[in-house]
Design an enzyme around this catalytic site. Sequence first.
Site, PDB file in Angstrom:
ATOM      1  N   ARG A 120     -26.315  -5.591 -25.517  1.00 24.51           N
ATOM      2  CA  ARG A 120     -26.941  -4.398 -25.648  1.00 24.51           C
ATOM      3  C   ARG A 120     -27.911  -3.707 -26.537  1.00 24.51           C
ATOM      4  NH1 ARG A 120     -23.704  -0.541 -21.969  1.00 24.51           N
ATOM      5  NH2 ARG A 120     -22.994  -1.823 -20.401  1.00 24.51           N
TER       6      ARG A 120
ATOM      7  N   ARG B 162     -29.540   3.575 -25.687  1.00 26.74           N
ATOM      8  CA  ARG B 162     -29.629   4.327 -25.900  1.00 26.74           C
ATOM      9  C   ARG B 162     -29.954   5.041 -27.592  1.00 26.74           C
ATOM     10  NH1 ARG B 162     -24.709   6.316 -22.246  1.00 26.74           N
ATOM     11  NH2 ARG B 162     -24.058   3.959 -22.912  1.00 26.74           N
TER      12      ARG B 162
ATOM     13  N   ARG C 186     -36.494   6.976 -21.154  1.00 27.80           N
ATOM     14  CA  ARG C 186     -35.245   7.394 -20.493  1.00 27.80           C
ATOM     15  C   ARG C 186     -35.547   9.236 -19.574  1.00 27.80           C
ATOM     16  NH1 ARG C 186     -31.552   8.886 -17.834  1.00 27.80           N
ATOM     17  NH2 ARG C 186     -29.504   8.109 -17.369  1.00 27.80           N
TER      18      ARG C 186
ATOM     19  N   ASP D 215     -28.913  -4.413 -14.851  1.00 31.54           N
ATOM     20  CA  ASP D 215     -27.565  -4.386 -15.197  1.00 31.54           C
ATOM     21  C   ASP D 215     -27.075  -5.208 -14.607  1.00 31.54           C
ATOM     22  OD1 ASP D 215     -25.800  -2.090 -16.153  1.00 31.54           O
ATOM     23  OD2 ASP D 215     -25.000  -2.530 -14.689  1.00 31.54           O
TER      24      ASP D 215
ATOM     25  N   TYR E 112     -15.570  -4.338 -10.813  1.00 33.32           N
ATOM     26  CA  TYR E 112     -16.167  -3.284 -10.423  1.00 33.32           C
ATOM     27  C   TYR E 112     -16.552  -3.014  -8.359  1.00 33.32           C
ATOM     28  CZ  TYR E 112     -17.590  -2.558 -15.023  1.00 33.32           C
ATOM     29  OH  TYR E 112     -17.445  -2.298 -16.186  1.00 33.32           O
TER      30      TYR E 112
HETATM   31  O1  CP3 Z   1     -28.195  -5.785 -23.539  1.00 36.87           O
HETATM   32  C1  CP3 Z   1     -28.848  -5.811 -22.876  1.00 36.87           C
HETATM   33  O2  CP3 Z   1     -29.576  -4.468 -24.322  1.00 36.87           O
HETATM   34  C2  CP3 Z   1     -29.992  -5.330 -21.846  1.00 36.87           C
HETATM   35  C3  CP3 Z   1     -29.321  -4.663 -20.731  1.00 36.87           C
HETATM   36  C4  CP3 Z   1     -28.263  -4.249 -20.668  1.00 36.87           C
HETATM   37  C5  CP3 Z   1     -27.341  -3.286 -19.542  1.00 36.87           C
HETATM   38  N1  CP3 Z   1     -26.287  -3.284 -19.296  1.00 36.87           N
HETATM   39  C6  CP3 Z   1     -28.497  -2.146 -19.587  1.00 36.87           C
HETATM   40  C7  CP3 Z   1     -27.762  -0.637 -19.401  1.00 36.87           C
HETATM   41  C8  CP3 Z   1     -26.584  -5.537 -20.150  1.00 36.87           C
HETATM   42  C9  CP3 Z   1     -27.177  -7.003 -20.834  1.00 36.87           C
HETATM   43  C10 CP3 Z   1     -25.726  -5.042 -19.685  1.00 36.87           C
HETATM   44  C11 CP3 Z   1     -24.789  -4.969 -19.046  1.00 36.87           C
HETATM   45  C12 CP3 Z   1     -23.589  -4.613 -19.009  1.00 36.87           C
HETATM   46  N2  CP3 Z   1     -23.582  -3.475 -17.814  1.00 36.87           N
HETATM   47  C13 CP3 Z   1     -22.601  -5.246 -18.585  1.00 36.87           C
HETATM   48  C14 CP3 Z   1     -21.231  -6.317 -19.386  1.00 36.87           C
HETATM   49  C15 CP3 Z   1     -21.570  -6.556 -21.067  1.00 36.87           C
HETATM   50  C16 CP3 Z   1     -20.782  -5.296 -21.726  1.00 36.87           C
HETATM   51  O3  CP3 Z   1     -21.210  -4.460 -21.948  1.00 36.87           O
HETATM   52  O4  CP3 Z   1     -19.667  -5.319 -21.355  1.00 36.87           O
HETATM   53  C17 CP3 Z   1     -21.250  -4.316 -17.795  1.00 36.87           C
HETATM   54  C18 CP3 Z   1     -20.036  -4.194 -18.301  1.00 36.87           C
HETATM   55  C19 CP3 Z   1     -22.772  -3.015 -17.612  1.00 36.87           C
HETATM   56  C20 CP3 Z   1     -22.272  -1.629 -16.473  1.00 36.87           C
HETATM   57  C21 CP3 Z   1     -22.501  -0.804 -17.319  1.00 36.87           C
HETATM   58  N3  CP3 Z   1     -23.999  -0.536 -17.100  1.00 36.87           N
HETATM   59  C22 CP3 Z   1     -22.049   0.468 -17.609  1.00 36.87           C
HETATM   60  C23 CP3 Z   1     -20.082   0.680 -17.686  1.00 36.87           C
HETATM   61  C24 CP3 Z   1     -22.382   1.114 -18.209  1.00 36.87           C
HETATM   62  C25 CP3 Z   1     -21.864   2.829 -18.388  1.00 36.87           C
HETATM   63  C26 CP3 Z   1     -21.964   2.358 -19.611  1.00 36.87           C
HETATM   64  C27 CP3 Z   1     -22.525   2.460 -20.873  1.00 36.87           C
HETATM   65  O5  CP3 Z   1     -22.103   1.552 -22.005  1.00 36.87           O
HETATM   66  O6  CP3 Z   1     -23.928   2.585 -20.982  1.00 36.87           O
HETATM   67  C28 CP3 Z   1     -24.003   0.999 -18.215  1.00 36.87           C
HETATM   68  C29 CP3 Z   1     -25.482   1.636 -17.801  1.00 36.87           C
HETATM   69  C30 CP3 Z   1     -26.288   0.956 -18.804  1.00 36.87           C
HETATM   70  N4  CP3 Z   1     -26.642  -0.668 -18.957  1.00 36.87           N
HETATM   71  C31 CP3 Z   1     -26.925   1.335 -20.514  1.00 36.87           C
HETATM   72  C32 CP3 Z   1     -27.789   0.419 -20.271  1.00 36.87           C
HETATM   73  C33 CP3 Z   1     -29.219   0.921 -21.754  1.00 36.87           C
HETATM   74  C34 CP3 Z   1     -27.219   2.696 -20.270  1.00 36.87           C
HETATM   75  C35 CP3 Z   1     -27.497   3.502 -19.039  1.00 36.87           C
HETATM   76  C36 CP3 Z   1     -28.740   5.486 -19.523  1.00 36.87           C
HETATM   77  O7  CP3 Z   1     -29.203   5.605 -20.470  1.00 36.87           O
HETATM   78  O8  CP3 Z   1     -28.032   5.962 -19.440  1.00 36.87           O
END
Ligand code: CP3
Length: 343
Positions: A23, A27, A36, A72, A149
């Site tokens: 990640r 944010r 964003r 994502d 999910y």
């Molecule tokens: O790693 C990186 O920088 C690449 C981008 C990336 C995102 N999500 C961006 C994101 C990657 C590799 C993911 C994977 C992801 N997404 C997973 C597996 C990894 C993990 O953390 O376990 C999962 C379970 C998700 C599903 C997901 N997406 C959730 C549960 C959420 C909300 C909670 C949170 O952590 O933000 C997201 C949103 C998300 N994915 C954001 C980002 C940058 C935030 C979105 C925003 O800006 O509002």
Amino acid sequence: MNDTFLRACRGERVEYIPVWLMRQAGRYLPQYQAVRADVEFLTLCKTPELAAEITLQPVDILGVDAAILFSDILIPVEAMGVSLKFSDKNGPILNELIRNKSAVDRLIMPDAEDDMPFVIETIKILREKLKDKVPLIGFSGAPFTLATYMIEGGGSKNFLHTKKMMFQNNRLFNYLMEKLTLTVISYLSVQIKAGAQAVQIFDTWAGVLTPFDYKETVLPYLKKIISELKREAVPIIYFANDCAGILKEVKKSGADVIGIDWRIDIADAIKKLGRRVVVQGNLDPCALFLSKEEIEERVKDILWKGEAAKGHIFNLGHGILPETPVENAVALVEAVHKYGRKV
Ligand code: CP3
């Protein structure tokens, strides 16, 4: 290009231990927040110029040794026909629950080229922009995590509906896993063909299963994905969160690199995985709220223990938290580069 990360994935000699952060594009970075501010998260993922810009931010700001595609794990879920939205408070919310045969029947097997062309385009832009910098990692969710999910409709505490389907209607569960497995294989193959130089499979919820259930209903699909992707000849990283209880099984996945979370001492993980495995991890994301001196101490400890493995890629044990001070993330990367140097 700095290929230290790719060499470490293959267990080859490196001058220093490479580092990237799960990640890392997100944010906690004001530069991400700025982009964003005007654009919804899913729209960002689907706009190649913006997704590429965000992918590059941590490469320049932190100095990490790899970039990971900004996207994502739920993008292919949407391409399978389940629409979704991201709420700021509750994370992802899926508009349909996949809990019976007709729902699984209706899931489309996506063709990434037609259904997710923005991913291909983003990768192409990135490879051009990263030419003199670092390698690009593509990724997908693992079938089990994607299934949770779809079945729960979003996040979950006990994964009751997922386990109910697994236990009470194992055939249906396997049917869903089979569809997700084929989707993951084709999705990752397309990413590799477009230019991804390594891929990571995220199994965020694998650790909620008993070792027995993991072995019976998750591992076979993972093995299939990994053996199919081996043909593409790029390193495959498998990250199972909360992996301590299932490492013996995770080892059998066939992945080139095993990602580990922070709940297990990396020395114990290496003992369980054996010295022929390359490990990735495992700093607690909350360690980034310690002082810089304390961060350095934890980095040194993990680096020292990581030497027992065939190779080590430094990373957090899970995604970086939105509240993380950027300067501490920078300090972490500097510490790994400083103390992970092989003379
Ligand atoms: O790693 C990186 O920088 C690449 C981008 C990336 C995102 N999500 C961006 C994101 C990657 C590799 C993911 C994977 C992801 N997404 C997973 C597996 C990894 C993990 O953390 O376990 C999962 C379970 C998700 C599903 C997901 N997406 C959730 C549960 C959420 C909300 C909670 C949170 O952590 O933000 C997201 C949103 C998300 N994915 C954001 C980002 C940058 C935030 C979105 C925003 O800006 O509002």
